[in-house]
Design an enzyme around this catalytic site. Sequence first.
Site, PDB file in Angstrom:
ATOM      1  N   GLY A  25     -28.778  28.200 -36.561  1.00  0.00           N
ATOM      2  CA  GLY A  25     -28.480  28.771 -37.924  1.00  0.00           C
ATOM      3  C   GLY A  25     -28.803  27.874 -38.998  1.00  0.00           C
ATOM      4  CG  HIS A  70     -21.420  26.150 -39.732  1.00  0.00           C
ATOM      5  ND1 HIS A  70     -20.915  25.030 -39.220  1.00  0.00           N
ATOM      6  CD2 HIS A  70     -22.650  26.104 -40.185  1.00  0.00           C
ATOM      7  CE1 HIS A  70     -21.860  24.109 -39.737  1.00  0.00           C
ATOM      8  NE2 HIS A  70     -22.848  24.402 -40.055  1.00  0.00           N
ATOM      9  CD  GLU A  71     -25.555  28.748 -40.449  1.00  0.00           C
ATOM     10  OE1 GLU A  71     -25.605  28.140 -41.596  1.00  0.00           O
ATOM     11  OE2 GLU A  71     -25.717  28.139 -39.492  1.00  0.00           O
ATOM     12  CG  HIS A 117     -24.193  25.982 -44.746  1.00  0.00           C
ATOM     13  ND1 HIS A 117     -24.135  24.452 -45.473  1.00  0.00           N
ATOM     14  CD2 HIS A 117     -24.224  25.844 -43.637  1.00  0.00           C
ATOM     15  CE1 HIS A 117     -24.178  23.630 -44.164  1.00  0.00           C
ATOM     16  NE2 HIS A 117     -24.224  24.458 -43.215  1.00  0.00           N
ATOM     17  CD  GLN A 151     -27.846  24.308 -43.447  1.00  0.00           C
ATOM     18  OE1 GLN A 151     -28.098  25.205 -43.192  1.00  0.00           O
ATOM     19  NE2 GLN A 151     -27.684  23.072 -42.653  1.00  0.00           N
ATOM     20  CB  CYS A 175     -23.711  20.650 -40.106  1.00  0.00           C
ATOM     21  SG  CYS A 175     -24.327  21.386 -41.520  1.00  0.00           S
ATOM     22  CG  LEU A 176     -29.340  21.871 -38.331  1.00  0.00           C
ATOM     23  CD1 LEU A 176     -30.553  22.789 -38.460  1.00  0.00           C
ATOM     24  CD2 LEU A 176     -30.009  20.847 -37.225  1.00  0.00           C
TER      25      LEU A 176
HETATM   26  O1  GNR Z   1     -27.291  24.225 -34.926  1.00  0.00           O
HETATM   27  C1  GNR Z   1     -26.082  24.300 -35.300  1.00  0.00           C
HETATM   28  N1  GNR Z   1     -25.291  24.262 -34.240  1.00  0.00           N
HETATM   29  C2  GNR Z   1     -23.852  24.764 -34.556  1.00  0.00           C
HETATM   30  C3  GNR Z   1     -23.092  24.411 -33.493  1.00  0.00           C
HETATM   31  C4  GNR Z   1     -21.666  25.018 -33.635  1.00  0.00           C
HETATM   32  C5  GNR Z   1     -21.376  25.520 -34.808  1.00  0.00           C
HETATM   33  C6  GNR Z   1     -21.941  25.753 -35.926  1.00  0.00           C
HETATM   34  C7  GNR Z   1     -23.599  25.481 -35.758  1.00  0.00           C
HETATM   35  S1  GNR Z   1     -24.551  25.769 -37.077  1.00  0.00           S
HETATM   36  C8  GNR Z   1     -25.664  24.377 -36.679  1.00  0.00           C
HETATM   37  C9  GNR Z   1     -26.745  24.722 -37.747  1.00  0.00           C
HETATM   38  C10 GNR Z   1     -26.283  24.422 -39.253  1.00  0.00           C
HETATM   39  O2  GNR Z   1     -26.179  23.453 -39.719  1.00  0.00           O
HETATM   40  N2  GNR Z   1     -26.155  25.624 -39.821  1.00  0.00           N
HETATM   41  O3  GNR Z   1     -25.648  25.461 -40.948  1.00  0.00           O
HETATM   42 NI    NI Z   2     -24.727  23.806 -41.196  1.00  0.00          NI
END
Ligand code: GNR
Ligand code: NI
Length: 172
Positions: free
Chosen positions: A46, A136-137, A140, A51, A94-95
Amino acid sequence: MAVKKILTEPNKLLRQVSSPVEKVSDEERKLMDDMLDTMYAAPGIGLAAIQVGVPKRIIVMDISKDENKKEPMYFVNPIIKNKNSEKATYEEGCLSVPNQFAEIERPNKCEVEYLDYNGKKQSLKADGLLATCIQHEMDHLEGILFIDYLSKLKKSMILKKLSKNKSSRIVV
Ligand code: GNR
Ligand code: NI
């Protein structure tokens, strides 16, 4: 199509609240294409526009397990309609918080309304990894990172590691 640079903590932009998109036009579609390229290259499941430094309420995702069968999903101006009171715990990463992982508890199901790639209104019922990833997204878009849910100590340890890696240009 282009792979963009992903911002990492500490970076003030990651804490900015993103603004709604007025109309899904070619500019937004180009951004979504680039975000998807960036996400696949990372690789991740995601990515939120902030980001890559763009404060718009846009998310791309692909949680398909088969690398050869891409299943991209696009969410513009997503709104969570319903969150289940039951919780689920996933190990999140998270990236924008590279190489750090932690178990995070969130509602295990949710319903989301959004505009798709073509600006058409859609709704989706999500559970499992999809529900976790959407939440999670969407965090952000509010300038929230998963480390914000950790204890002060755990969070400060992660931030310390990240600043160290950043200043010495070491990526562990
Ligand atoms: O790649 C991602 N893996 C992930 C694993 C578990 C819960 C959330 C994520 S999102 C993350 C990519 C990211 O940072 N998206 O904002
Ligand atoms: Ni993230």
